[in-house]
Design a protein around this motif. Structure first.
Motif, PDB file in Angstrom:
ATOM      1  N   ARG A   1       0.856  -1.181   0.000  1.00  0.00           N
ATOM      2  CA  ARG A   1       0.000   0.000   0.000  1.00  0.00           C
ATOM      3  C   ARG A   1       0.900   1.241   0.000  1.00  0.00           C
ATOM      4  O   ARG A   1       2.116   1.158   0.272  1.00  0.00           O
ATOM      5  N   ILE A   2       0.289   2.361  -0.302  1.00  0.00           N
ATOM      6  CA  ILE A   2       0.988   3.639  -0.191  1.00  0.00           C
ATOM      7  C   ILE A   2       0.946   4.038   1.280  1.00  0.00           C
ATOM      8  O   ILE A   2      -0.138   4.244   1.841  1.00  0.00           O
ATOM      9  N   TYR A   3       2.126   4.123   1.878  1.00  0.00           N
ATOM     10  CA  TYR A   3       2.176   4.416   3.310  1.00  0.00           C
ATOM     11  C   TYR A   3       2.340   5.921   3.539  1.00  0.00           C
ATOM     12  O   TYR A   3       1.859   6.466   4.513  1.00  0.00           O
ATOM     13  N   ARG A   4       2.992   6.548   2.615  1.00  0.00           N
ATOM     14  CA  ARG A   4       3.159   7.992   2.730  1.00  0.00           C
ATOM     15  C   ARG A   4       3.339   8.585   1.330  1.00  0.00           C
ATOM     16  O   ARG A   4       3.952   7.972   0.457  1.00  0.00           O
ATOM     17  N   ILE A   5       2.773   9.792   1.132  1.00  0.00           N
ATOM     18  CA  ILE A   5       3.118  10.632  -0.021  1.00  0.00           C
ATOM     19  C   ILE A   5       3.465  11.999   0.556  1.00  0.00           C
ATOM     20  O   ILE A   5       2.664  12.589   1.300  1.00  0.00           O
ATOM     21  N   TYR A   6       4.655  12.448   0.243  1.00  0.00           N
ATOM     22  CA  TYR A   6       5.099  13.767   0.713  1.00  0.00           C
ATOM     23  C   TYR A   6       4.856  13.911   2.215  1.00  0.00           C
ATOM     24  O   TYR A   6       5.480  13.167   2.973  1.00  0.00           O
ATOM     25  N   ASP A   7       3.931  14.802   2.639  1.00  0.00           N
ATOM     26  CA  ASP A   7       3.759  15.023   4.080  1.00  0.00           C
ATOM     27  C   ASP A   7       2.525  14.321   4.650  1.00  0.00           C
ATOM     28  O   ASP A   7       2.116  14.601   5.773  1.00  0.00           O
ATOM     29  N   VAL A   8       1.961  13.404   3.869  1.00  0.00           N
ATOM     30  CA  VAL A   8       0.751  12.719   4.327  1.00  0.00           C
ATOM     31  C   VAL A   8       1.060  11.236   4.587  1.00  0.00           C
ATOM     32  O   VAL A   8       1.545  10.536   3.699  1.00  0.00           O
TER      33      VAL A   8
ATOM     34  N   ILE B   1       6.488   6.643   0.599  1.00  0.00           N
ATOM     35  CA  ILE B   1       6.915   5.374   1.205  1.00  0.00           C
ATOM     36  C   ILE B   1       5.913   4.290   0.827  1.00  0.00           C
ATOM     37  O   ILE B   1       4.697   4.505   0.899  1.00  0.00           O
ATOM     38  N   VAL B   2       6.428   3.149   0.411  1.00  0.00           N
ATOM     39  CA  VAL B   2       5.593   1.981   0.127  1.00  0.00           C
ATOM     40  C   VAL B   2       5.757   0.980   1.258  1.00  0.00           C
ATOM     41  O   VAL B   2       6.882   0.724   1.697  1.00  0.00           O
ATOM     42  N   GLU B   3       4.659   0.442   1.719  1.00  0.00           N
ATOM     43  CA  GLU B   3       4.722  -0.630   2.719  1.00  0.00           C
ATOM     44  C   GLU B   3       4.270  -1.918   2.058  1.00  0.00           C
ATOM     45  O   GLU B   3       3.190  -1.980   1.465  1.00  0.00           O
ATOM     46  N   CYS B   4       5.099  -2.935   2.160  1.00  0.00           N
ATOM     47  CA  CYS B   4       4.799  -4.210   1.510  1.00  0.00           C
ATOM     48  C   CYS B   4       4.759  -5.312   2.561  1.00  0.00           C
ATOM     49  O   CYS B   4       5.615  -5.379   3.443  1.00  0.00           O
ATOM     50  N   VAL B   5       3.764  -6.162   2.473  1.00  0.00           N
ATOM     51  CA  VAL B   5       3.648  -7.271   3.419  1.00  0.00           C
ATOM     52  C   VAL B   5       3.567  -8.600   2.663  1.00  0.00           C
ATOM     53  O   VAL B   5       3.126  -8.645   1.507  1.00  0.00           O
ATOM     54  N   ALA B   6       4.030  -9.625   3.315  1.00  0.00           N
ATOM     55  CA  ALA B   6       3.888 -10.992   2.786  1.00  0.00           C
ATOM     56  C   ALA B   6       3.382 -11.850   3.928  1.00  0.00           C
ATOM     57  O   ALA B   6       4.020 -11.904   4.988  1.00  0.00           O
ATOM     58  N   ILE B   7       2.244 -12.481   3.729  1.00  0.00           N
ATOM     59  CA  ILE B   7       1.713 -13.299   4.823  1.00  0.00           C
ATOM     60  C   ILE B   7       1.845 -14.785   4.501  1.00  0.00           C
ATOM     61  O   ILE B   7       1.910 -15.185   3.344  1.00  0.00           O
TER      62      ILE B   7
ATOM     63  N   VAL C   1      10.829   6.053  -1.287  1.00  0.00           N
ATOM     64  CA  VAL C   1      10.988   6.381  -2.704  1.00  0.00           C
ATOM     65  C   VAL C   1      11.227   7.881  -2.826  1.00  0.00           C
ATOM     66  O   VAL C   1      10.408   8.680  -2.370  1.00  0.00           O
ATOM     67  N   LYS C   2      12.327   8.241  -3.426  1.00  0.00           N
ATOM     68  CA  LYS C   2      12.618   9.669  -3.524  1.00  0.00           C
ATOM     69  C   LYS C   2      11.742  10.302  -4.603  1.00  0.00           C
ATOM     70  O   LYS C   2      11.248   9.609  -5.498  1.00  0.00           O
ATOM     71  N   PRO C   3      11.532  11.621  -4.531  1.00  0.00           N
ATOM     72  CA  PRO C   3      10.783  12.291  -5.591  1.00  0.00           C
ATOM     73  C   PRO C   3      11.564  12.175  -6.889  1.00  0.00           C
ATOM     74  O   PRO C   3      12.786  12.336  -6.888  1.00  0.00           O
ATOM     75  N   THR C   4      10.872  11.860  -7.967  1.00  0.00           N
ATOM     76  CA  THR C   4      11.583  11.719  -9.236  1.00  0.00           C
ATOM     77  C   THR C   4      12.298  13.016  -9.588  1.00  0.00           C
ATOM     78  O   THR C   4      11.732  14.108  -9.449  1.00  0.00           O
TER      79      THR C   4
ATOM     80  N   GLN D   1       9.529  12.730   2.026  1.00  0.00           N
ATOM     81  CA  GLN D   1       8.704  13.923   2.259  1.00  0.00           C
ATOM     82  C   GLN D   1       9.329  15.175   1.648  1.00  0.00           C
ATOM     83  O   GLN D   1       9.122  16.281   2.147  1.00  0.00           O
ATOM     84  N   MET D   2      10.047  14.974   0.565  1.00  0.00           N
ATOM     85  CA  MET D   2      10.616  16.118  -0.125  1.00  0.00           C
ATOM     86  C   MET D   2      10.050  16.197  -1.536  1.00  0.00           C
ATOM     87  O   MET D   2       9.490  15.244  -2.063  1.00  0.00           O
ATOM     88  N   THR D   3      10.225  17.377  -2.152  1.00  0.00           N
ATOM     89  CA  THR D   3       9.872  17.520  -3.563  1.00  0.00           C
ATOM     90  C   THR D   3      11.131  17.303  -4.397  1.00  0.00           C
ATOM     91  O   THR D   3      12.256  17.393  -3.891  1.00  0.00           O
TER      92      THR D   3
END
Lengths: 349, 349, 349, 349
Positions: free
Chosen positions: C153-160, C206-212, C296-299, D253-255
């Motif tokens: 899932r998407i765990y974080r985008i920028y400040d969220v 940030i991407v969070e990945c799980v394997a169950i 994941v850094k900003p492109t 959390q950066m641009t």
């Protein structure tokens, strides 16, 4: 998992004889290498079938497409992938239920639980040596820049053996598609092949491969000895059942005083009185020519009647192997053996 | 870097003949294996020198110490490290300036720029095969649990060849420290060795190694074929210059109809009429006995005068190799060849 | 040489963004696997660009061709090679003289001495993750047979940041192309991306990945710990600059009594009170869900003016990166992270 | 099988905490390297326990013996084996039936079917990092010859973070056994550790490691990226649960316009305005300092009561971990992290 080889260079082979394509990915090439594709084509042509009455009638153009790793004719340093589409396949010649003796049919069926591509030997086909020759043709261009030259001759076909000769002579024979030093032996070898062909049979032989100007000090002790690494490549070639270096098995019947490659200093350089060790001591090149001989078994694809098993019917049957086959694969094996030698030497550099 | 080998099992070899110790780290053993150390000792004794008039007088007890990987006599699953302290070394017998012909002295000097341990061959010494035999002795206990048995015989010494025989007969010869099928050949082989000894010379030979009950389907195509992997191990043994499987080089002078191992169904099981391929097709075991022969060159450590170079003085000199050496290392090579076979087969499992 | 990975499975990646094709060779798949190509297509579609206003306008159909390893829809056991032809490339957008900041342009130029394919990042392009997703899509079908399921899932985008949630909830989000647990956070994340897009800028996440259902006992100590192997795969994804397992960096600010995953017996089964260690102890799976987060850094491909160097002219210049780029690659990275997780877990089996 | 790592250098680790010895075999060192053993000893001392009130009272002299690979103080080029005998072990402190929470007891028991050496964590013990520090101490001497210098500082302990600082400052802190830039932060970190100690608890932290003068162009794309290889080493260190390069997770959390390391030409040399990428682009070093941070979890060996399972009795029990343990292993982890960085960088050369 057997399709991957190498440390400095990494070759990942793929394909099945009657599938969509065969090819390989070559990682570890230097960047900026201007590839001579005419030279590559020449090597591919040496291996390709359908060019001689001594060979199969099957036509494989072996036209390759480079998918990556080259920009403006030069290597980029990224993996070089090459693909050869399969053509002129007669898949109906192959029956999955009949295990062809001497082939990998039974072992592949066992290992892959009946799911292996059986058509034309599938992944075990000698056809997979085409990408190997391609890779070797690239690598030997790098070696040539450093003065390392590789060549092979037919040392034996069936009961005919060529005369002993110096490594330089072997290289002189290279332009010949049937390179044998002694003209009479060459003639008799070709007759042996044609005789086997007319008998619906096949014959084996021995390839001798040399590499000159391999720098002293190249190689490693023990598990990654020159002999270990080169032999692992040579035994990868379908039909190879023996590999020897220098005098090889003949050393078993020599004394230490006969086999010693005495050293001397000549004009400040270390020289050897002989090369019984085939250019390798302790797994490491000594600067003399590398000499390697590989025994190639007679191809098991023959028209003569052989006994085998039909696994579906669960019965012993008599078969004659259909398809268009070589009465002797030794001549076409020459560029493959050279390619393996080139890949092996390069991997140590 | 040549001291590391393996996929399933990983063996990392270390040591120099006259350094503090030799040994290896074995990773990839199963946990819970109760090790029969008497069986290990028996294998070590077969390789150890100083036990027979046919061998060197040098005494190496080869007493090993297990440093890790075993708790209460059973493997823990963690790497098993073993160490053998070097004893009875006569380092003064070795002169770093004199390159012993046929040895790795020159290539090691070149590769390691003069810093290699030259004493007794250093890392290139045959003594490094002791930890290999140790590792093999462990591994063959695992194989034995699955019914896989390995044995070797002396197939040839100098100009004397043993008779052909079935793999089971080879295994029957195992208790003998000089295992040869034909008594007369055995007698003549021993005479050849003693004659070489009294001449201050040495002789080579051929070891034949078999492994029975290797399950069909074991192995891989191409670069990791059974032949490739086993040959890479066999060529790691110092002095080995040739390796063949099944009929090997003899296949080169056969026809396809002679060499085909015809199949048949007998009581629902696939059987082979012959074993020209030495139990391997397409790199994969076919269930028949694996048969491998390795050519061992005559040891270059002889008392006879040889020409070589004194690199310090920069002159060609005559030498007789000092130290206490074997007139023929073939008998002591038997457990080493078997160990390599065991390691190779296990690595595929 | 960085294109090859794996022990049990071996993936050899090839291709450059604007070359003829990209793809990979996968060796080590079991034979007889009936591949669900619809499932493969679904994974490829998740990664493909041009499907959302949150993504690039560049259209890549990512239509793949299987070249080998499959017969009648089932794996043969031989290497599976796959190729994706490059289409819709606008190579003229790329100038080899201008080093794009934050990209591999400078390092590739240095390493490959100016011969790297610079167009669209060449071999360093995120496009190379397409074959990775293909390989992962195959492998997760094998894992699924053993009950192992993977999702991200998407765990974080920028400040969220999304809320904390159980691994099973992550799997429930899978059908969503923008999987976030908290609807409000999701909304704000998408706004952050659209804002960056309208600014000609980009944002990271940030991407969070799980394997169950990864079985306890899978993994190895030390160098091949689950964390080591998985991290080596995650860091292979372009733009990933951080990897953590379980509570990861948050563990640095905890006490031992807080971080201990206490054990208990419940109905004869070992249970854990918490999963601060992300399912791994000592490099080995403990049966709890594997939890891995990657930063994941900003492109760096943005329209905003950046300072850089024109190497041909030898001057500092201002650039805005042309081409059609993603304002945030995190959503398209999800199937790539999952593929790497699948490949990593499978490699231990 | 997890004890083996490396391509150019190969490290084979062995040993169990309470077995006979621990150590490693290092293959791939150049010959002729004059080893500064005082420098090696200094590194070993940094890791050794029992030297500070901040550390365990357990005394391990970590006296090593070099078994091979060195002659007259210089490397021979053959594998260097080193052994450290285990001393001062109190094996009776360990009960195989009690699974210590947060340790590898349960996973090792599962993987090795009850045969793992459980005493003191066996092969999973942090003690195994002693040979790693030894190997690193050798390797960094080679790196130093090329100007590459490596150092680490304590970046965080529990809730106290050091101030940001330049890589050169990190190196300046090296002589300090508790290297922190900000004196006040240092004081508070030590108090946090002592507080945990008096509580019978432990705390985690973050180590920041830098390597300067790593030449641009070193590294590989994808699977063998600098990040991938270094992370695989860092995650091999017991207790490490997170690894990041450059700004790592903060990049999320950066641009793109904030994170871009703009380039410029200054006196003909390429310069970067910032180092958000930690010296690595596309997996390849860009010539800036490598910056890596690793999260170290609080050691689970605490005196506070934890819930766990007695597997023999089949019941949930309360335990306090006996033995003499560190309240915070971060200070002793510094030379281990540096060693891994050194080994990783060297492996690319």
């Amino acid at each position: 998992m057997g399709s991957v080889w190498g440390h400095k260079i990494n070759i990942s082979l793929f394909g099945e004889s009657h599938g969509a394509a065969i090819g390989c990915v070559i990682d570890g090439l230097p960047s900026g290498l201007a590839i001579d594709f005419d030279a590559v084509d020449a090597q591919m042509a040496r291996r390709a079938p359908g060019r001689s009455p001594l060979s199969t009638l099957r036509k494989e153009t072996d036209r390759y497409e480079v998918l990556s790793g080259i920009l403006n004719g030069k290597t980029t340093g990224a993996p070089l992938a090459v693909m050869i589409r399969n053509e002129d396949t007669k898949s109906q010649d192959y029956n999955p239920d009949i295990l062809r003796p001497g082939h990998a049919d039974y072992t592949a069926m066992t290992k892959y639980k009946g799911y292996a591509d059986y058509r034309g030997g599938g992944h075990f086909s000698g056809r997979l040596t085409a990408p190997v020759v391609f890779a070797g043709a690239i690598v030997r261009q790098i070696l040539a820049q450093q003065g390392i030259v590789i060549g092979a001759r037919i040392y034996r076909i069936y009961d005919v053996t060529d005369e002993e000769t110096a490594p330089d002579d072997v290289l002189d024979l290279l332009p010949d598609s049937f390179p044998v030093k002694n003209p009479e032996a060459k003639e008799r070898m070709q007759q042996a092949i044609l005789r086997a062909k007319s008998d619906g049979d096949s014959v084996g032989g021995i390839v001798e491969c040399v590499a000159i100007h391999v720098p002293a000090g190249l190689g490693d002790p023990f598990f990654h000895s020159m002999e270990s690494r080169l032999a692992s490549l040579m035994f990868s070639i379908p039909a190879v059942k023996g590999v020897e270096f220098g005098d090889g098995f003949a050393l078993a019947q020599m004394t230490g005083s006969q086999a010693g490659d005495g050293l001397s200093l000549q004009e400040g350089k270390i020289c050897f009185a002989s090369n019984h060790n085939g250019g390798i001591n302790g797994g490491i090149a000594n600067g003399q020519p590398l000499v390697c001989r590989v025994a190639v078994k007679p191809t098991p694809s023959i028209q003569k009647i052989q006994k085998t098993v039909n696994v579906m019917k669960g019965e012993t049957v008599s078969v004659t192997v259909k398809g268009r086959h070589d009465p002797c694969i030794v001549p076409r094996a020459l560029p493959v053996v050279e390619a393996m030698m080139a890949i092996g030497v390069y991997d140590f550099m």
